[in-house]
Design a protein around this motif. Structure first.
Motif, mmCIF file in Angstrom:
data_model
loop_
_atom_site.group_PDB
_atom_site.id
_atom_site.type_symbol
_atom_site.label_atom_id
_atom_site.label_comp_id
_atom_site.label_asym_id
_atom_site.label_seq_id
_atom_site.Cartn_x
_atom_site.Cartn_y
_atom_site.Cartn_z
ATOM 1 N N SER A 197 0.837 -1.196 0.000
ATOM 2 C CA SER A 197 0.000 0.000 0.000
ATOM 3 C C SER A 197 0.872 1.246 0.000
ATOM 4 N N LEU A 198 0.193 2.395 -0.125
ATOM 5 C CA LEU A 198 0.905 3.672 -0.157
ATOM 6 C C LEU A 198 0.175 4.688 0.704
ATOM 7 N N TRP A 204 0.224 8.858 1.734
ATOM 8 C CA TRP A 204 0.850 10.086 1.235
ATOM 9 C C TRP A 204 0.471 11.273 2.104
ATOM 10 N N LEU A 231 0.800 15.796 2.076
ATOM 11 C CA LEU A 231 1.203 17.011 1.371
ATOM 12 C C LEU A 231 1.915 17.920 2.355
ATOM 13 N N VAL A 282 5.288 16.279 -1.895
ATOM 14 C CA VAL A 282 4.429 15.179 -1.491
ATOM 15 C C VAL A 282 5.327 14.120 -0.876
ATOM 16 N N MET A 340 5.708 10.361 0.815
ATOM 17 C CA MET A 340 4.963 9.105 0.709
ATOM 18 C C MET A 340 5.635 8.003 1.519
ATOM 19 N N LEU A 352 5.817 4.017 1.258
ATOM 20 C CA LEU A 352 5.485 2.882 0.404
ATOM 21 C C LEU A 352 5.669 1.595 1.207
ATOM 22 N N VAL A 399 10.292 5.533 2.899
ATOM 23 C CA VAL A 399 9.789 6.898 2.902
ATOM 24 C C VAL A 399 10.398 7.612 1.701
ATOM 25 N N GLN A 421 -11.997 -1.151 -9.273
ATOM 26 C CA GLN A 421 -11.588 -1.038 -7.873
ATOM 27 C C GLN A 421 -11.933 0.349 -7.360
ATOM 28 N N HIS A 456 -11.162 3.112 -4.495
ATOM 29 C CA HIS A 456 -10.138 3.363 -3.488
ATOM 30 C C HIS A 456 -10.633 4.364 -2.481
ATOM 31 N N PRO A 466 -9.292 7.127 -0.176
ATOM 32 C CA PRO A 466 -8.027 7.826 0.076
ATOM 33 C C PRO A 466 -7.728 7.856 1.569
ATOM 34 N N THR A 467 -6.509 7.535 1.897
ATOM 35 C CA THR A 467 -6.128 7.610 3.307
ATOM 36 C C THR A 467 -5.043 8.658 3.461
ATOM 37 N N PRO A 515 13.820 13.268 2.435
ATOM 38 C CA PRO A 515 13.731 11.843 2.115
ATOM 39 C C PRO A 515 14.149 11.620 0.668
ATOM 40 N N PRO A 516 14.544 10.423 0.309
ATOM 41 C CA PRO A 516 14.938 10.152 -1.070
ATOM 42 C C PRO A 516 13.878 10.661 -2.039
ATOM 43 N N GLN A 563 -3.635 -0.236 -9.928
ATOM 44 C CA GLN A 563 -4.791 0.657 -9.935
ATOM 45 C C GLN A 563 -4.923 1.359 -8.591
ATOM 46 N N ASP A 564 -4.689 0.604 -7.520
ATOM 47 C CA ASP A 564 -4.734 1.188 -6.177
ATOM 48 C C ASP A 564 -3.690 2.293 -6.032
ATOM 49 N N LEU A 565 -2.484 1.988 -6.493
ATOM 50 C CA LEU A 565 -1.390 2.965 -6.403
ATOM 51 C C LEU A 565 -1.717 4.229 -7.182
ATOM 52 N N LYS A 615 -4.339 6.352 -5.462
ATOM 53 C CA LYS A 615 -3.829 7.126 -4.340
ATOM 54 C C LYS A 615 -3.029 8.328 -4.826
ATOM 55 N N ASP A 664 -5.344 10.982 -5.912
ATOM 56 C CA ASP A 664 -5.918 11.696 -4.772
ATOM 57 C C ASP A 664 -4.967 12.779 -4.303
ATOM 58 N N ALA A 665 -3.685 12.448 -4.252
ATOM 59 C CA ALA A 665 -2.682 13.428 -3.832
ATOM 60 C C ALA A 665 -2.666 14.608 -4.797
#
Lengths: 246, 195
Positions: A126-127, A129, A131, A148, A150, A152, A164, A203, A205, A207-208, B122-123, B176-178, B181, B184-185
Protein backbone atom coordinates in the motif's frame (compact mmCIF):
# COMPACT_ATOMS: atom_id res chain seq x y z
CA UNK A 1 1.90 -35.67 -20.67
CA UNK A 2 2.93 -38.73 -18.69
CA UNK A 3 5.00 -38.69 -15.56
CA UNK A 4 8.16 -40.73 -15.79
CA UNK A 5 8.96 -42.28 -12.44
CA UNK A 6 12.46 -43.42 -11.59
CA UNK A 7 13.13 -47.00 -10.40
CA UNK A 8 13.91 -45.81 -6.91
CA UNK A 9 10.69 -43.86 -6.83
CA UNK A 10 8.69 -46.90 -7.95
CA UNK A 11 10.37 -48.95 -5.26
CA UNK A 12 9.41 -46.50 -2.56
CA UNK A 13 5.87 -46.38 -3.77
CA UNK A 14 5.74 -50.17 -3.95
CA UNK A 15 5.23 -50.08 -0.20
CA UNK A 16 1.70 -48.82 -0.81
CA UNK A 17 0.51 -52.03 -2.49
CA UNK A 18 0.81 -53.86 0.80
CA UNK A 19 -1.64 -51.53 2.52
CA UNK A 20 -5.41 -51.47 2.62
CA UNK A 21 -7.33 -48.37 1.54
CA UNK A 22 -7.73 -46.85 4.99
CA UNK A 23 -4.03 -46.97 5.71
CA UNK A 24 -3.19 -45.75 2.21
CA UNK A 25 -5.51 -42.82 2.81
CA UNK A 26 -3.72 -42.09 6.06
CA UNK A 27 -0.42 -42.14 4.21
CA UNK A 28 -1.83 -39.68 1.70
CA UNK A 29 -2.77 -37.35 4.54
CA UNK A 30 0.77 -37.65 5.91
CA UNK A 31 2.14 -36.75 2.48
CA UNK A 32 0.11 -33.54 2.45
CA UNK A 33 1.18 -32.68 5.99
CA UNK A 34 4.75 -33.20 4.87
CA UNK A 35 4.19 -30.60 2.15
CA UNK A 36 2.57 -28.15 4.49
CA UNK A 37 4.76 -28.48 7.56
CA UNK A 38 7.71 -30.75 6.88
CA UNK A 39 8.65 -34.25 8.10
CA UNK A 40 7.39 -35.55 11.41
CA UNK A 41 9.63 -38.40 12.56
CA UNK A 42 7.47 -39.42 15.52
CA UNK A 43 4.42 -40.02 13.37
CA UNK A 44 6.42 -42.13 10.96
CA UNK A 45 7.79 -44.24 13.80
CA UNK A 46 4.30 -44.78 15.17
CA UNK A 47 3.01 -45.83 11.77
CA UNK A 48 6.04 -48.06 11.24
CA UNK A 49 5.40 -49.93 14.50
CA UNK A 50 1.71 -50.44 13.64
CA UNK A 51 2.51 -51.75 10.17
CA UNK A 52 5.45 -53.81 11.30
CA UNK A 53 8.02 -52.19 9.05
CA UNK A 54 10.97 -49.88 9.63
CA UNK A 55 10.29 -46.14 9.84
CA UNK A 56 12.56 -45.65 6.82
CA UNK A 57 10.11 -47.51 4.64
CA UNK A 58 7.23 -45.37 5.87
CA UNK A 59 9.21 -42.21 5.29
CA UNK A 60 10.16 -43.24 1.77
CA UNK A 61 6.58 -44.10 1.06
CA UNK A 62 5.39 -40.71 2.24
CA UNK A 63 8.13 -38.90 0.32
CA UNK A 64 7.42 -40.90 -2.79
CA UNK A 65 3.75 -40.02 -2.59
CA UNK A 66 4.57 -36.38 -2.00
CA UNK A 67 6.84 -36.27 -5.02
CA UNK A 68 4.18 -37.92 -7.15
CA UNK A 69 1.66 -35.30 -6.09
CA UNK A 70 3.97 -32.29 -6.51
CA UNK A 71 5.19 -33.36 -9.93
CA UNK A 72 1.64 -33.93 -11.11
CA UNK A 73 0.48 -30.58 -9.74
CA UNK A 74 3.49 -28.74 -11.12
CA UNK A 75 2.83 -29.97 -14.63
CA UNK A 76 -0.91 -29.74 -14.13
CA UNK A 77 -1.41 -33.09 -15.84
CA UNK A 78 -4.89 -34.20 -16.77
CA UNK A 79 -6.87 -36.97 -15.05
CA UNK A 80 -6.21 -39.43 -17.82
CA UNK A 81 -2.47 -38.76 -17.85
CA UNK A 82 -2.33 -39.15 -14.09
CA UNK A 83 -4.16 -42.46 -14.23
CA UNK A 84 -1.87 -43.72 -16.97
CA UNK A 85 1.25 -42.66 -15.08
CA UNK A 86 0.12 -44.40 -11.92
CA UNK A 87 -0.99 -47.51 -13.80
CA UNK A 88 2.68 -48.30 -14.35
CA UNK A 89 3.06 -48.93 -10.63
CA UNK A 90 0.64 -51.84 -10.77
CA UNK A 91 -1.61 -50.74 -7.94
CA UNK A 92 -5.09 -52.04 -7.29
CA UNK A 93 -8.09 -50.24 -8.80
CA UNK A 94 -9.10 -48.88 -5.39
CA UNK A 95 -5.64 -47.50 -4.74
CA UNK A 96 -5.55 -45.85 -8.16
CA UNK A 97 -8.88 -44.19 -7.52
CA UNK A 98 -7.69 -43.04 -4.10
CA UNK A 99 -4.55 -41.49 -5.53
CA UNK A 100 -6.47 -39.79 -8.30
CA UNK A 101 -8.93 -38.30 -5.81
CA UNK A 102 -6.07 -37.15 -3.62
CA UNK A 103 -4.48 -35.43 -6.62
CA UNK A 104 -7.66 -33.72 -7.82
CA UNK A 105 -8.73 -32.58 -4.36
CA UNK A 106 -5.44 -31.05 -3.42
CA UNK A 107 -3.70 -29.93 -6.55
CA UNK A 108 -4.76 -26.28 -6.22
CA UNK A 109 -3.35 -26.15 -2.72
CA UNK A 110 -0.15 -27.88 -3.78
CA UNK A 111 0.26 -25.42 -6.65
CA UNK A 112 -0.09 -22.47 -4.32
CA UNK A 113 2.55 -23.93 -2.00
CA UNK A 114 4.88 -24.46 -4.96
CA UNK A 115 4.10 -20.91 -6.07
CA UNK A 116 5.71 -19.61 -2.89
CA UNK A 117 9.04 -20.99 -4.07
CA UNK A 118 9.29 -18.63 -7.04
CA UNK A 119 12.03 -15.98 -6.95
CA UNK A 120 10.27 -12.71 -6.31
CA UNK A 121 10.80 -9.01 -6.00
CA UNK A 122 9.21 -7.14 -3.13
CA UNK A 123 5.58 -6.66 -3.97
CA UNK A 124 3.40 -3.62 -3.49
CA UNK A 125 1.23 -3.57 -0.40
CA UNK A 126 0.00 0.00 0.00
CA UNK A 127 0.91 3.67 -0.16
CA UNK A 128 0.32 6.50 2.29
CA UNK A 129 0.85 10.09 1.24
CA UNK A 130 1.04 13.49 2.78
CA UNK A 131 1.20 17.01 1.37
CA UNK A 132 3.92 19.14 2.93
CA UNK A 133 5.14 22.67 2.44
CA UNK A 134 8.67 23.55 3.41
CA UNK A 135 8.72 26.99 4.99
CA UNK A 136 12.37 27.38 5.93
CA UNK A 137 15.62 25.54 6.27
CA UNK A 138 18.95 26.20 7.88
CA UNK A 139 20.29 27.66 4.65
CA UNK A 140 17.25 29.59 3.41
CA UNK A 141 14.44 31.34 5.23
CA UNK A 142 11.00 32.32 3.95
CA UNK A 143 10.44 29.50 1.49
CA UNK A 144 7.27 28.02 0.13
CA UNK A 145 8.23 24.68 -1.34
CA UNK A 146 5.39 22.16 -1.78
CA UNK A 147 6.24 18.48 -1.70
CA UNK A 148 4.43 15.18 -1.49
CA UNK A 149 5.87 12.77 1.07
CA UNK A 150 4.96 9.10 0.71
CA UNK A 151 5.34 5.90 2.67
CA UNK A 152 5.48 2.88 0.40
CA UNK A 153 4.66 -0.46 2.06
CA UNK A 154 6.17 -3.49 0.39
CA UNK A 155 5.96 -7.20 1.15
CA UNK A 156 8.86 -9.53 0.69
CA UNK A 157 8.91 -13.14 1.86
CA UNK A 158 6.27 -12.38 4.42
CA UNK A 159 8.08 -9.37 5.89
CA UNK A 160 6.76 -5.90 5.39
CA UNK A 161 9.23 -3.13 4.62
CA UNK A 162 8.45 0.54 4.34
CA UNK A 163 10.22 3.19 2.32
CA UNK A 164 9.79 6.90 2.90
CA UNK A 165 10.00 8.83 -0.34
CA UNK A 166 9.33 12.34 -1.48
CA UNK A 167 8.46 13.98 -4.74
CA UNK A 168 7.52 17.40 -6.10
CA UNK A 169 4.18 18.26 -7.73
CA UNK A 170 5.50 18.18 -11.30
CA UNK A 171 7.04 14.73 -10.88
CA UNK A 172 3.84 13.50 -9.22
CA UNK A 173 1.82 14.41 -12.29
CA UNK A 174 4.45 12.82 -14.50
CA UNK A 175 4.30 9.61 -12.43
CA UNK A 176 0.51 9.49 -12.71
CA UNK A 177 0.71 9.93 -16.47
CA UNK A 178 3.31 7.18 -16.85
CA UNK A 179 1.45 4.72 -14.63
CA UNK A 180 -1.83 5.32 -16.40
CA UNK A 181 -0.07 4.48 -19.63
CA UNK A 182 1.14 1.26 -18.02
CA UNK A 183 -2.41 0.35 -16.97
CA UNK A 184 -3.65 1.16 -20.45
CA UNK A 185 -1.31 -1.46 -21.93
CA UNK A 186 -3.31 -4.27 -20.35
CA UNK A 187 -6.35 -3.24 -22.31
CA UNK A 188 -4.71 -3.31 -25.73
CA UNK A 189 -5.60 -6.07 -28.15
CA UNK A 190 -2.06 -7.40 -28.08
CA UNK A 191 -2.19 -8.08 -24.35
CA UNK A 192 -5.78 -9.26 -24.39
CA UNK A 193 -4.92 -11.92 -26.91
CA UNK A 194 -2.05 -13.26 -24.85
CA UNK A 195 -3.29 -12.92 -21.31
CA UNK A 196 -5.83 -15.65 -20.75
CA UNK A 197 -7.80 -14.06 -17.97
CA UNK A 198 -11.29 -12.61 -17.68
CA UNK A 199 -11.74 -8.84 -17.43
CA UNK A 200 -10.40 -7.31 -14.25
CA UNK A 201 -12.98 -5.98 -11.81
CA UNK A 202 -12.97 -2.26 -11.11
CA UNK A 203 -11.59 -1.04 -7.87
CA UNK A 204 -12.79 1.73 -5.60
CA UNK A 205 -10.14 3.36 -3.49
CA UNK A 206 -10.61 5.11 -0.20
CA UNK A 207 -8.03 7.83 0.08
CA UNK A 208 -6.13 7.61 3.31
CA UNK A 209 -4.35 10.67 4.55
CA UNK A 210 -2.36 9.61 7.56
CA UNK A 211 -0.19 12.15 9.29
CA UNK A 212 2.96 10.66 10.71
CA UNK A 213 6.12 12.10 12.14
CA UNK A 214 8.80 13.50 9.88
CA UNK A 215 12.12 15.23 10.48
CA UNK A 216 13.49 18.59 9.50
CA UNK A 217 11.78 21.95 9.31
CA UNK A 218 8.71 20.79 7.42
CA UNK A 219 5.35 21.98 8.68
CA UNK A 220 2.00 20.43 7.86
CA UNK A 221 -0.53 22.93 6.50
CA UNK A 222 -2.82 23.60 9.46
CA UNK A 223 -3.73 27.18 10.26
CA UNK A 224 -6.45 28.74 8.12
CA UNK A 225 -5.04 32.27 8.24
CA UNK A 226 -2.01 30.95 6.34
CA UNK A 227 -4.05 29.36 3.59
CA UNK A 228 -4.64 32.44 1.46
CA UNK A 229 -0.98 33.32 1.31
CA UNK A 230 -0.10 29.72 0.47
CA UNK A 231 -2.80 29.50 -2.20
CA UNK A 232 -1.46 32.60 -3.92
CA UNK A 233 2.10 31.36 -3.92
CA UNK A 234 1.17 27.82 -4.94
CA UNK A 235 -0.92 29.03 -7.84
CA UNK A 236 2.14 30.34 -9.58
CA UNK A 237 4.07 27.10 -9.40
CA UNK A 238 1.25 24.62 -9.75
CA UNK A 239 -1.07 26.12 -12.33
CA UNK A 240 1.77 26.46 -14.77
CA UNK A 241 2.43 22.75 -14.38
CA UNK A 242 -1.23 21.77 -14.76
CA UNK A 243 -1.65 23.91 -17.85
CA UNK A 244 1.50 22.53 -19.34
CA UNK A 245 0.20 18.97 -19.07
CA UNK A 246 -3.41 19.48 -20.15
CA UNK B 1 21.67 41.45 9.13
CA UNK B 2 24.16 40.51 11.79
CA UNK B 3 27.54 39.18 10.96
CA UNK B 4 30.56 38.18 13.02
CA UNK B 5 33.69 40.17 13.93
CA UNK B 6 35.68 38.23 11.39
CA UNK B 7 33.34 39.26 8.58
CA UNK B 8 33.19 42.87 9.69
CA UNK B 9 36.96 43.13 9.86
CA UNK B 10 37.14 41.50 6.43
CA UNK B 11 34.77 44.04 4.91
CA UNK B 12 36.68 47.07 6.23
CA UNK B 13 39.55 46.89 3.67
CA UNK B 14 36.92 46.57 0.93
CA UNK B 15 35.44 49.91 1.94
CA UNK B 16 38.85 51.57 1.80
CA UNK B 17 39.75 52.96 -1.66
CA UNK B 18 43.38 53.05 -0.58
CA UNK B 19 43.40 49.29 -0.09
CA UNK B 20 41.07 48.23 -2.88
CA UNK B 21 40.99 50.43 -5.96
CA UNK B 22 37.59 50.68 -7.73
CA UNK B 23 38.73 48.14 -10.31
CA UNK B 24 39.98 45.75 -7.65
CA UNK B 25 36.70 46.09 -5.73
CA UNK B 26 34.70 45.25 -8.85
CA UNK B 27 36.85 42.23 -9.58
CA UNK B 28 36.68 40.93 -6.02
CA UNK B 29 32.91 41.35 -5.94
CA UNK B 30 32.49 39.42 -9.17
CA UNK B 31 34.90 36.73 -7.99
CA UNK B 32 32.99 36.33 -4.73
CA UNK B 33 29.68 35.79 -6.53
CA UNK B 34 31.26 33.52 -9.09
CA UNK B 35 32.95 31.30 -6.52
CA UNK B 36 29.61 30.80 -4.77
CA UNK B 37 27.36 30.28 -7.74
CA UNK B 38 29.42 28.96 -10.57
CA UNK B 39 29.83 25.20 -10.15
CA UNK B 40 32.89 25.17 -12.36
CA UNK B 41 34.55 28.10 -10.60
CA UNK B 42 38.27 28.25 -11.09
CA UNK B 43 40.19 27.59 -7.91
CA UNK B 44 42.74 30.21 -8.85
CA UNK B 45 40.06 32.91 -9.31
CA UNK B 46 41.83 35.25 -6.93
CA UNK B 47 44.87 35.32 -9.23
CA UNK B 48 43.46 38.23 -11.21
CA UNK B 49 46.05 40.80 -12.32
CA UNK B 50 44.01 43.65 -10.79
CA UNK B 51 44.27 42.00 -7.38
CA UNK B 52 48.04 41.47 -7.50
CA UNK B 53 48.98 44.53 -5.41
CA UNK B 54 46.95 43.41 -2.41
CA UNK B 55 48.47 41.25 0.30
CA UNK B 56 47.25 37.61 -0.25
CA UNK B 57 46.16 37.12 3.39
CA UNK B 58 44.10 40.29 3.31
CA UNK B 59 42.72 39.30 -0.07
CA UNK B 60 41.57 35.91 1.18
CA UNK B 61 40.04 37.44 4.30
CA UNK B 62 38.12 40.00 2.24
CA UNK B 63 36.95 37.38 -0.23
CA UNK B 64 35.67 35.16 2.58
CA UNK B 65 33.96 38.08 4.26
CA UNK B 66 32.27 39.17 1.05
CA UNK B 67 31.09 35.63 0.35
CA UNK B 68 29.70 35.26 3.87
CA UNK B 69 27.90 38.57 3.56
CA UNK B 70 26.36 37.49 0.26
CA UNK B 71 25.22 34.15 1.71
CA UNK B 72 23.71 35.76 4.77
CA UNK B 73 21.80 38.24 2.62
CA UNK B 74 20.55 35.38 0.47
CA UNK B 75 19.57 33.28 3.48
CA UNK B 76 17.58 36.09 5.07
CA UNK B 77 16.13 37.10 1.71
CA UNK B 78 17.37 40.57 2.56
CA UNK B 79 16.12 43.50 0.53
CA UNK B 80 18.18 46.40 -0.82
CA UNK B 81 17.60 48.60 2.23
CA UNK B 82 18.79 45.96 4.68
CA UNK B 83 21.96 45.33 2.71
CA UNK B 84 22.61 49.05 2.22
CA UNK B 85 22.12 49.72 5.93
CA UNK B 86 24.59 47.02 6.87
CA UNK B 87 27.22 48.12 4.37
CA UNK B 88 26.81 51.72 5.49
CA UNK B 89 27.66 50.61 9.01
CA UNK B 90 30.80 49.07 7.56
CA UNK B 91 31.72 52.46 6.15
CA UNK B 92 31.14 51.64 2.49
CA UNK B 93 30.60 54.68 0.25
CA UNK B 94 27.46 55.15 -1.83
CA UNK B 95 29.00 53.96 -5.04
CA UNK B 96 30.34 50.71 -3.61
CA UNK B 97 27.01 49.97 -1.93
CA UNK B 98 25.22 50.53 -5.25
CA UNK B 99 27.64 48.20 -6.98
CA UNK B 100 27.16 45.48 -4.36
CA UNK B 101 23.37 45.75 -4.53
CA UNK B 102 23.32 45.66 -8.32
CA UNK B 103 25.53 42.60 -8.40
CA UNK B 104 23.39 40.97 -5.69
CA UNK B 105 20.17 41.72 -7.57
CA UNK B 106 21.64 40.15 -10.70
CA UNK B 107 22.49 36.91 -8.90
CA UNK B 108 19.67 36.78 -6.36
CA UNK B 109 17.59 34.07 -8.02
CA UNK B 110 20.50 31.72 -8.63
CA UNK B 111 21.64 32.25 -5.07
CA UNK B 112 18.20 31.39 -3.70
CA UNK B 113 17.95 28.27 -5.79
CA UNK B 114 21.34 27.11 -4.60
CA UNK B 115 20.55 27.77 -0.96
CA UNK B 116 17.17 26.12 -1.26
CA UNK B 117 18.70 22.95 -2.63
CA UNK B 118 20.95 22.48 0.40
CA UNK B 119 19.37 20.39 3.05
CA UNK B 120 18.21 16.93 3.81
CA UNK B 121 15.02 15.36 2.61
CA UNK B 122 13.73 11.84 2.11
CA UNK B 123 14.94 10.15 -1.07
CA UNK B 124 13.42 12.05 -3.95
CA UNK B 125 11.61 10.26 -6.77
CA UNK B 126 12.64 11.55 -10.15
CA UNK B 127 11.13 9.04 -12.55
CA UNK B 128 9.36 5.71 -12.86
CA UNK B 129 9.99 2.80 -15.24
CA UNK B 130 7.57 -0.04 -15.68
CA UNK B 131 7.52 -3.40 -17.37
CA UNK B 132 4.50 -5.56 -18.05
CA UNK B 133 5.41 -9.24 -17.97
CA UNK B 134 3.54 -12.47 -18.31
CA UNK B 135 4.84 -15.40 -16.31
CA UNK B 136 4.47 -18.75 -18.08
CA UNK B 137 6.35 -21.15 -15.87
CA UNK B 138 8.95 -21.43 -13.14
CA UNK B 139 11.15 -24.36 -12.31
CA UNK B 140 8.78 -25.27 -9.48
CA UNK B 141 5.52 -24.65 -11.22
CA UNK B 142 4.48 -24.87 -14.83
CA UNK B 143 1.56 -23.17 -16.57
CA UNK B 144 1.36 -20.30 -14.08
CA UNK B 145 0.01 -17.71 -16.60
CA UNK B 146 0.22 -14.69 -14.40
CA UNK B 147 0.62 -11.11 -15.65
CA UNK B 148 2.49 -8.69 -13.42
CA UNK B 149 3.99 -5.24 -13.54
CA UNK B 150 7.58 -4.64 -12.52
CA UNK B 151 8.07 -1.07 -11.36
CA UNK B 152 11.29 0.84 -10.79
CA UNK B 153 11.15 4.18 -9.02
CA UNK B 154 14.26 6.16 -9.88
CA UNK B 155 15.28 7.83 -6.66
CA UNK B 156 17.92 10.39 -5.88
CA UNK B 157 19.38 10.83 -2.45
CA UNK B 158 19.90 14.45 -1.48
CA UNK B 159 23.47 15.59 -1.23
CA UNK B 160 25.24 12.36 -2.06
CA UNK B 161 23.49 12.24 -5.42
CA UNK B 162 23.58 8.48 -5.34
CA UNK B 163 20.81 6.56 -7.01
CA UNK B 164 19.18 3.78 -5.02
CA UNK B 165 16.21 2.69 -7.07
CA UNK B 166 13.17 1.09 -5.53
CA UNK B 167 12.05 -2.06 -7.35
CA UNK B 168 8.82 -3.85 -6.75
CA UNK B 169 6.23 -5.92 -8.53
CA UNK B 170 2.49 -5.52 -8.49
CA UNK B 171 -0.66 -6.92 -10.02
CA UNK B 172 -3.02 -4.83 -12.09
CA UNK B 173 -5.34 -4.27 -9.13
CA UNK B 174 -2.45 -3.12 -6.97
CA UNK B 175 -1.27 -0.75 -9.67
CA UNK B 176 -4.79 0.66 -9.93
CA UNK B 177 -4.73 1.19 -6.18
CA UNK B 178 -1.39 2.96 -6.40
CA UNK B 179 -2.51 5.22 -9.25
CA UNK B 180 -5.73 5.99 -7.41
CA UNK B 181 -3.83 7.13 -4.34
CA UNK B 182 -1.44 9.26 -6.40
CA UNK B 183 -4.39 10.87 -8.15
CA UNK B 184 -5.92 11.70 -4.77
CA UNK B 185 -2.68 13.43 -3.83
CA UNK B 186 -2.71 15.39 -7.09
CA UNK B 187 -6.36 16.40 -6.59
CA UNK B 188 -5.49 17.59 -3.12
CA UNK B 189 -2.70 19.68 -4.62
CA UNK B 190 -5.09 21.17 -7.15
CA UNK B 191 -7.53 22.03 -4.40
CA UNK B 192 -4.78 23.83 -2.55
CA UNK B 193 -4.38 26.22 -5.47
CA UNK B 194 -8.03 27.20 -5.17
CA UNK B 195 -8.06 27.92 -1.45
Amino acid sequence: MLLVLSEEHKEHLGFLTRLDSAVAGELGRLALEFLRKGANAKVYEGAARKLNVTSDVVQHGVEGLTYLLTESSKLMISEIDFQDSVHVLGFSEDLNKLLLQLYLDHRKEIRSILGELTPELPSYHSLEWRLDVQLASRSLRQQIKPAVTMKLHLNQNGDQTTKVLQTDPATLLHLIQQLEQALGEMKTNHCRRIILQPAFPGQTHVPTLSPWGGGGKVVQVQRSNFKEQLARKLQVSLLVVFQGLK
Amino acid sequence: MELSEYVQSGLQPLADPGCFSPRAYTVLLQTAFQSLLDTQADQAALDHPDLKQIDPTVLKHCHAAAATCILEAGKQKADKSAISAYLEDCKFDRERIEQFCTEYQKNKDTLEIMLGSIGRCPPHITDVSWRLEYQIKTNQLHKTYRPAYLMTLNVENSGSGSHTDVNFSCTMEQLQDLVGKLKDAAKSLERATQM
